[in-house]
Design a protein around this motif. Structure first.
Motif, PDB file in Angstrom:
ATOM      1  N   TYR A 304       0.841  -1.197   0.000  1.00  0.00           N
ATOM      2  CA  TYR A 304       0.000   0.000   0.000  1.00  0.00           C
ATOM      3  C   TYR A 304       0.881   1.254   0.000  1.00  0.00           C
ATOM      4  O   TYR A 304       0.636   2.202  -0.773  1.00  0.00           O
ATOM      5  CB  TYR A 304      -0.909   0.006   1.220  1.00  0.00           C
ATOM      6  CG  TYR A 304      -1.824   1.214   1.307  1.00  0.00           C
ATOM      7  CD1 TYR A 304      -3.141   1.141   0.875  1.00  0.00           C
ATOM      8  CD2 TYR A 304      -1.373   2.425   1.839  1.00  0.00           C
ATOM      9  CE1 TYR A 304      -3.984   2.245   0.956  1.00  0.00           C
ATOM     10  CE2 TYR A 304      -2.189   3.532   1.916  1.00  0.00           C
ATOM     11  CZ  TYR A 304      -3.496   3.440   1.476  1.00  0.00           C
ATOM     12  OH  TYR A 304      -4.319   4.541   1.543  1.00  0.00           O
ATOM     13  N   SER A 305       1.899   1.289   0.864  1.00  0.00           N
ATOM     14  CA  SER A 305       2.794   2.449   0.940  1.00  0.00           C
ATOM     15  C   SER A 305       3.517   2.665  -0.382  1.00  0.00           C
ATOM     16  O   SER A 305       3.662   3.802  -0.849  1.00  0.00           O
ATOM     17  CB  SER A 305       3.820   2.256   2.065  1.00  0.00           C
ATOM     18  OG  SER A 305       3.196   2.196   3.319  1.00  0.00           O
ATOM     19  N   TRP A 306       3.961   1.569  -0.995  1.00  0.00           N
ATOM     20  CA  TRP A 306       4.683   1.666  -2.268  1.00  0.00           C
ATOM     21  C   TRP A 306       3.780   2.277  -3.337  1.00  0.00           C
ATOM     22  O   TRP A 306       4.185   3.177  -4.075  1.00  0.00           O
ATOM     23  CB  TRP A 306       5.139   0.274  -2.707  1.00  0.00           C
ATOM     24  CG  TRP A 306       6.128   0.269  -3.830  1.00  0.00           C
ATOM     25  CD1 TRP A 306       7.486   0.167  -3.745  1.00  0.00           C
ATOM     26  CD2 TRP A 306       5.826   0.378  -5.240  1.00  0.00           C
ATOM     27  NE1 TRP A 306       8.054   0.200  -4.997  1.00  0.00           N
ATOM     28  CE2 TRP A 306       7.060   0.344  -5.939  1.00  0.00           C
ATOM     29  CE3 TRP A 306       4.654   0.511  -5.969  1.00  0.00           C
ATOM     30  CZ2 TRP A 306       7.142   0.414  -7.323  1.00  0.00           C
ATOM     31  CZ3 TRP A 306       4.727   0.610  -7.361  1.00  0.00           C
ATOM     32  CH2 TRP A 306       5.959   0.550  -8.020  1.00  0.00           C
ATOM     33  N   ILE A 307       2.539   1.810  -3.401  1.00  0.00           N
ATOM     34  CA  ILE A 307       1.591   2.316  -4.404  1.00  0.00           C
ATOM     35  C   ILE A 307       1.245   3.786  -4.126  1.00  0.00           C
ATOM     36  O   ILE A 307       1.173   4.604  -5.038  1.00  0.00           O
ATOM     37  CB  ILE A 307       0.314   1.456  -4.420  1.00  0.00           C
ATOM     38  CG1 ILE A 307       0.640   0.032  -4.885  1.00  0.00           C
ATOM     39  CG2 ILE A 307      -0.752   2.072  -5.324  1.00  0.00           C
ATOM     40  CD1 ILE A 307      -0.512  -0.948  -4.728  1.00  0.00           C
ATOM     41  N   ALA A 308       1.042   4.115  -2.841  1.00  0.00           N
ATOM     42  CA  ALA A 308       0.708   5.496  -2.467  1.00  0.00           C
ATOM     43  C   ALA A 308       1.822   6.453  -2.874  1.00  0.00           C
ATOM     44  O   ALA A 308       1.563   7.535  -3.427  1.00  0.00           O
ATOM     45  CB  ALA A 308       0.461   5.583  -0.967  1.00  0.00           C
ATOM     46  N   LEU A 309       3.067   6.059  -2.634  1.00  0.00           N
ATOM     47  CA  LEU A 309       4.209   6.899  -3.002  1.00  0.00           C
ATOM     48  C   LEU A 309       4.344   7.016  -4.518  1.00  0.00           C
ATOM     49  O   LEU A 309       4.748   8.065  -5.035  1.00  0.00           O
ATOM     50  CB  LEU A 309       5.490   6.336  -2.394  1.00  0.00           C
ATOM     51  CG  LEU A 309       5.601   6.472  -0.870  1.00  0.00           C
ATOM     52  CD1 LEU A 309       6.742   5.613  -0.343  1.00  0.00           C
ATOM     53  CD2 LEU A 309       5.805   7.933  -0.477  1.00  0.00           C
ATOM     54  N   PHE A 310       4.016   5.956  -5.229  1.00  0.00           N
ATOM     55  CA  PHE A 310       4.057   5.983  -6.691  1.00  0.00           C
ATOM     56  C   PHE A 310       3.095   7.046  -7.223  1.00  0.00           C
ATOM     57  O   PHE A 310       3.449   7.839  -8.099  1.00  0.00           O
ATOM     58  CB  PHE A 310       3.682   4.605  -7.249  1.00  0.00           C
ATOM     59  CG  PHE A 310       3.519   4.563  -8.746  1.00  0.00           C
ATOM     60  CD1 PHE A 310       4.627   4.540  -9.577  1.00  0.00           C
ATOM     61  CD2 PHE A 310       2.253   4.582  -9.318  1.00  0.00           C
ATOM     62  CE1 PHE A 310       4.477   4.518 -10.961  1.00  0.00           C
ATOM     63  CE2 PHE A 310       2.090   4.553 -10.692  1.00  0.00           C
ATOM     64  CZ  PHE A 310       3.212   4.524 -11.521  1.00  0.00           C
TER      65      PHE A 310
END
Length: 500
Positions: A304-310
């Motif tokens: 989730y964090s990776w996608i949010a930062l993307f």
């Protein structure tokens, strides 16, 4: 800010800021380029679509650069273009940040005065010191009155202005050294950007207020700006084309369309995967460290964090690609011709290589692909001028960004990753295929992405406690893996080179 500063400090600071604010009505009177009906129309549109006025004004300002760029391309070369660049840049500042545009005026006037009355060897110290001090005070003011807030103010455009003034001060210094025959190593490397005399006031205002770069950059060099305004990147001294002039249609259209895709991705993706609390991102606990969120499996939380930062990156991609197209439309992004009359390319306005960044196999490649003109500025006018000092370079970069703890947590973590990268290049890379998309190459891409996304969380959350809590929720795996990697790989023998 009360959560950070004791009352003994916050009270006198608040009183000082209040005294500065007393000049607000005077600054308000200088906002003369934006008709009142335009302001009221934007406010009405913002209310109708559910946007805040600042964000909508900024977005409209970015898109407005395209018709302005078309007008710029049709104007005769010379002072007319410089004057247009200045006036429309001033309009965009007043349109987006209102009376705060006066900070831009103050910084520009004082810096120009320094350049006129001081010798270049002094100017290259005084102007950078002054503008960085101004940027510093702007950041501190923002953090005091709007701690953890993301509202738009003058600090964004001021950061771009700082790079321009800082660079020009050194361009003048380099030009003076070349004139005297006292070139240094750094001067020789930057000789193509040297300026032999202080620009005229119209040219200087056109550069510092340039409409296509004033909101989001890129802060290209004065020489590049002046050559585009005077046609020197296209024509020789006799007015003949230096080569077959390429069309600017695709170099304009491609980044423009890409910016639209990025804007849509940010709006949709950020709504679906918010990093901060959507209802009150400034005060409420970020989504990724709430009790409810922390109950989820670690892999789900990290994904989730990776996608949010993307999706957060899409905001930057939009701004930079939009500005790139707006600069290319009047050939400011065009690099000119080589000695054989062939076009060099359009890199002058390119501030990010999206695909290269997203698939970077190491920090070096990643850094070179992101915010490229800022990296050039730091490299040419800090790193090279301080004998290759990483402390000075990273230190100035951190000050330029601001003073939130999250920034420094990020910048202090990057060297650890860089050390591992250099060790891996020495001990491991010679043993595997050098191709980017080989199995080893893919492993380095994945590893770089996983670690960098973990580290950069602190940069986005800003606050120390939030950043620590986020890293803790991921078990500090990024730092731990880097330490383990360095400890283990450093024990491996260094492969012999083919020539050894």
């Amino acid at each position: 800010m009360d959560r950070i500063l004791p009352e003994a400090l916050s009270v006198p600071i608040a009183l000082a800021i209040e005294k500065v604010y007393a000049y607000g009505p005077m600054a308000e009177k200088t906002v003369v380029l934006v008709p009142s009906f335009v302001t009221s129309s934007v406010e009405g549109l913002a209310e109708a679509i559910g946007f805040d006025v600042e964000t909508l004004s900024y977005t409209l300002g970015m898109f407005l650069c395209y018709p302005l760029g078309m007008i710029m391309a049709s104007l005769p070369y010379g002072k007319m273009r410089h004057l247009f660049s200045f006036l429309l840049g001033a309009f965009l500042l007043q349109f987006t940040i209102g009376k705060q545009w006066i900070h831009h005026v103050i910084a520009v006037v004082i810096s120009y005065t320094f350049m006129l009355i001081l010798p270049p060897k002094v100017t290259k110290t005084v102007v950078p010191t002054f503008i960085m001090l101004y940027v510093t005070l702007g950041h501190l003011h923002r953090q005091f009155v709007n701690y953890l807030g993301w509202d738009l103010d003058f600090t964004g455009s001021h950061m771009v202005l700082a790079m321009k003034l800082y660079s020009l001060a050194y361009n003048l210094y380099d030009g003076d050294l070349i004139r005297l025959g006292k070139e240094t190593r750094a001067t020789t490397k930057c000789a193509h950007l040297a300026v032999t005399g202080v620009p005229g006031i119209i040219e200087f205002l056109g550069y510092t207020f340039n409409f296509s770069t004033i909101l989001a950059g890129p802060a290209f060099e004065y020489k590049i700006y002046a050559d585009a305004c005077e046609g020197k990147n296209l024509f020789d001294d006799k007015g003949k084309p230096k080569g077959k002039i390429p069309s600017q249609v695709m170099p304009t259209l491609k980044p423009f369309l890409l910016s639209l895709v990025c804007l849509a991705a940010f709006v949709v993706g950020n709504a679906k995967f918010p990093l901060l609390d959507p209802t009150d991102p400034q005060n409420f606990t970020p989504v990724i460290i709430t009790e409810e969120f922390l109950k989820k499996p670690w892999l789900d939380r990290y994904a989730y964090s990776w996608i949010a930062l993307f999706f957060i990156r899409m905001k930057y991609y939009f701004a930079w690609k939009n500005a790139e197209g707006a600069s290319n439309i009047w050939y400011a992004g065009f690099e000119g011709f080589d000695k054989d009359g062939k076009p060099k390319g359009w890199e002058n306005s390119n501030n990010v290589d999206m695909l290269e960044f997203e698939t970077a196999p190491n920090v070096k490649t990643l850094s070179a692909a992101w915010n490229k003109k800022t990296a050039n500025w730091l490299g040419r006018y800090v790193y090279m001028r301080t004998g290759g000092s990483l402390v000075a370079t990273y230190g100035l970069s951190a000050f330029w960004h601001g003073f939130y703890p999250g920034y420094y947590m990020f910048f202090l973590s990057v060297p650890l990753l860089t050390m591992c990268e250099r060790l891996g290049r020495k001990k491991l890379s010679p043993r595997f295929s050098p191709k980017k998309w080989s199995l080893y190459g893919i492993c380095t891409i994945v590893a770089t992405s996983l670690i960098v996304e973990y580290i950069v969380i602190a940069f986005q959350l800003l606050a120390f406690d939030w950043a620590v809590e986020a890293w803790k929720s991921h078990y500090f795996f990024g730092h731990i893996l880097c330490i383990l990697f360095y400890g283990i790989v450093s024990q491996l023998p260094t492969p012999k080179t083919k020539g050894a």
